[in-house]
Design a protein around this motif. Structure first.
Motif, PDB file in Angstrom:
ATOM      1  N   TYR A  12       0.846  -1.197   0.000  1.00  0.00           N
ATOM      2  CA  TYR A  12       0.000   0.000   0.000  1.00  0.00           C
ATOM      3  C   TYR A  12       0.880   1.246   0.000  1.00  0.00           C
ATOM      4  CZ  TYR A  12      -3.019   3.765   1.599  1.00  0.00           C
ATOM      5  OH  TYR A  12      -3.676   4.963   1.698  1.00  0.00           O
ATOM      6  N   ASN A  34      -3.148  -3.022  -2.406  1.00  0.00           N
ATOM      7  CA  ASN A  34      -4.266  -2.751  -1.497  1.00  0.00           C
ATOM      8  C   ASN A  34      -4.775  -1.316  -1.685  1.00  0.00           C
ATOM      9  OD1 ASN A  34      -4.779  -2.986   2.131  1.00  0.00           O
ATOM     10  ND2 ASN A  34      -6.221  -3.135   0.451  1.00  0.00           N
ATOM     11  N   ASN A  35      -5.262  -1.048  -2.917  1.00  0.00           N
ATOM     12  CA  ASN A  35      -5.886   0.239  -3.221  1.00  0.00           C
ATOM     13  C   ASN A  35      -4.901   1.411  -3.104  1.00  0.00           C
ATOM     14  OD1 ASN A  35      -8.175   1.605  -4.111  1.00  0.00           O
ATOM     15  ND2 ASN A  35      -8.836   2.120  -2.036  1.00  0.00           N
ATOM     16  N   SER A  36      -3.681   1.211  -3.583  1.00  0.00           N
ATOM     17  CA  SER A  36      -2.665   2.263  -3.530  1.00  0.00           C
ATOM     18  C   SER A  36      -3.052   3.441  -4.414  1.00  0.00           C
ATOM     19  CB  SER A  36      -1.308   1.716  -3.981  1.00  0.00           C
ATOM     20  OG  SER A  36      -0.854   0.694  -3.120  1.00  0.00           O
ATOM     21  N   ASN A  57     -10.714  -2.935  -0.525  1.00  0.00           N
ATOM     22  CA  ASN A  57     -10.955  -2.756   0.908  1.00  0.00           C
ATOM     23  C   ASN A  57      -9.632  -2.521   1.628  1.00  0.00           C
ATOM     24  OD1 ASN A  57     -13.774  -3.156   0.795  1.00  0.00           O
ATOM     25  ND2 ASN A  57     -13.475  -5.370   0.708  1.00  0.00           N
ATOM     26  N   GLN A  58      -9.540  -1.400   2.341  1.00  0.00           N
ATOM     27  CA  GLN A  58      -8.296  -1.039   2.991  1.00  0.00           C
ATOM     28  C   GLN A  58      -8.026  -1.942   4.181  1.00  0.00           C
ATOM     29  OE1 GLN A  58      -6.798   1.910   1.382  1.00  0.00           O
ATOM     30  NE2 GLN A  58      -5.151   0.605   2.079  1.00  0.00           N
ATOM     31  N   GLN A 118      -4.433  -4.701   5.554  1.00  0.00           N
ATOM     32  CA  GLN A 118      -3.489  -5.727   5.129  1.00  0.00           C
ATOM     33  C   GLN A 118      -4.115  -7.116   5.115  1.00  0.00           C
ATOM     34  OE1 GLN A 118       0.474  -7.319   7.109  1.00  0.00           O
ATOM     35  NE2 GLN A 118       0.807  -5.280   6.262  1.00  0.00           N
ATOM     36  N   ASN A 173      -4.903  -0.834   8.585  1.00  0.00           N
ATOM     37  CA  ASN A 173      -6.095  -0.516   7.784  1.00  0.00           C
ATOM     38  C   ASN A 173      -6.401   0.975   7.865  1.00  0.00           C
ATOM     39  OD1 ASN A 173      -7.039  -0.223  10.359  1.00  0.00           O
ATOM     40  ND2 ASN A 173      -8.534  -1.882  10.262  1.00  0.00           N
ATOM     41  N   GLY A 174      -5.365   1.778   8.032  1.00  0.00           N
ATOM     42  CA  GLY A 174      -5.527   3.223   8.179  1.00  0.00           C
ATOM     43  C   GLY A 174      -4.438   3.759   9.090  1.00  0.00           C
TER      44      GLY A 174
END
Length: 315
Positions: free
Chosen positions: A11, A42-44, A68-69, A71, A189-190
């Motif tokens: 990411y 992962n949605n980079s 979906n954010q 790992q 995840n953030g």
């Protein structure tokens, strides 16, 4: 063992990912073992996708995407119909340099250690510059940088599955075939998350009786960025580690619920206030300053996770 799948979830880390995949192209192929490399974007929002489209891998290469954010969301993408996992699934991160013998070491371990289903190896820090010695003495280096100091019990032989670290571990495919997956509520995840993306799974595997083997000679280098040597980053890392401590305690069957003050553990509130007072007075840069910085934020993270009572899901 006839096949290996090497997995990297990434990411917004295209600069370090380039170095990781350069090392993948320097790996020695394992004779008689089919090798597949899977990279999960992962949605980079950086140039990761552009780089992966141009990347020429020496092995069979599969690029996946997970919107979906998180790992563990990314890792669970492996269990889609489009992926045929190898007999051994090896995991590393997008900021790791792999040695040439990396896959061969795992192939040897999987063949020679037939009573084990989980494998891991040494993780060494690749520093951007000389880290402050007092910082290294004052914080939990293994937790902060996902490294494996020998004095912490990371030696060749059988170890607890929970001692495996994300930059360097592997699991036999038959475990995943049995239905085990990664817990998507844990891990990156953030900006503020509970650490332990792979550890929660490893606790479950341990509790089901699966055994782990550690090879200290199979060492990777974990790239440490300059920002990771700052006080703010250390404080944030300690906070995330404190949040994950409750999950560790729950998985080990320890008592968690206690006398509360405003929804927090009374003992933790008292310790947090005391640590804050000491931290304000500690000379910045001193080893005691780093000890207090780590401990205060660790307790703060623990309190934050305790109040959510999310740990009840792990009991």
């Amino acid at each position: 063992m006839k096949s290996i799948t090497l997995v990297i979830a990434t990411y917004n880390s295209v600069n370090t990912l380039k170095r990781t995949l350069e090392s993948v192209n320097s790996l020695e192929p394992v004779h008689g073992v089919e090798t597949q490399v899977v990279v999960i974007n992962n949605n980079s929002t950086d140039k990761t996708d552009e780089f992966l489209n141009a990347y020429n891998c020496q092995f069979q290469f599969l690029k996946l995407f997970q919107i979906n954010q998180g790992q563990n969301y990314a890792k669970n993408t492996l269990f889609s119909e489009k992926v045929k996992l190898g007999d051994l699934v090896v995991f590393t991160d997008d900021d790791v340099i792999l040695p040439p013998h990396f896959l061969q070491k795992y192939a040897d371990a999987a063949k020679q250690q037939s009573n084990f289903d989980i494998f891991g190896g040494t993780v060494e820090a690749l520093w951007p510059s000389n880290p402050p010695p007092n910082m290294l003495r004052g914080i939990d280096v293994a937790v902060a940088f996902a490294v494996t100091p020998e004095e912490k019990g990371y030696k060749t032989g059988e170890v607890s599955p929970t001692k495996m670290h994300g930059p360097n571990f592997a699991i036999r495919r038959r475990i995943f075939d049995a239905g085990f997956k990664f817990n998507e509520s844990v891990g990156p995840n953030g900006s503020n998350y509970m650490m332990g993306s792979e550890t929660e799974l490893l606790y479950r595997l341990k509790n089901h009786g699966f055994r782990a083997f550690f090879d200290s000679l199979n060492a990777v280098q974990h790239i440490i960025r300059e920002k990771q040597l700052t006080d703010d980053w250390i404080a944030s890392r300690a906070h995330k580690a404190g949040r994950s401590l409750i999950m560790h305690q729950a998985r080990q069957g320890q008592k968690i619920l206690s006398s509360e003050l405003f929804g927090y553990p009374r003992w933790a509130v008292k310790e947090k206030l005391l640590l804050k007072a000491k931290l304000v007075l500690a000379p910045k840069g001193h080893v005691d300053y780093y000890r207090l910085l780590w401990r205060y934020n660790h307790i703060a993270g623990y309190c934050a996770e305790y109040k959510k009572k999310a740990f009840l899901d792990f009991l």
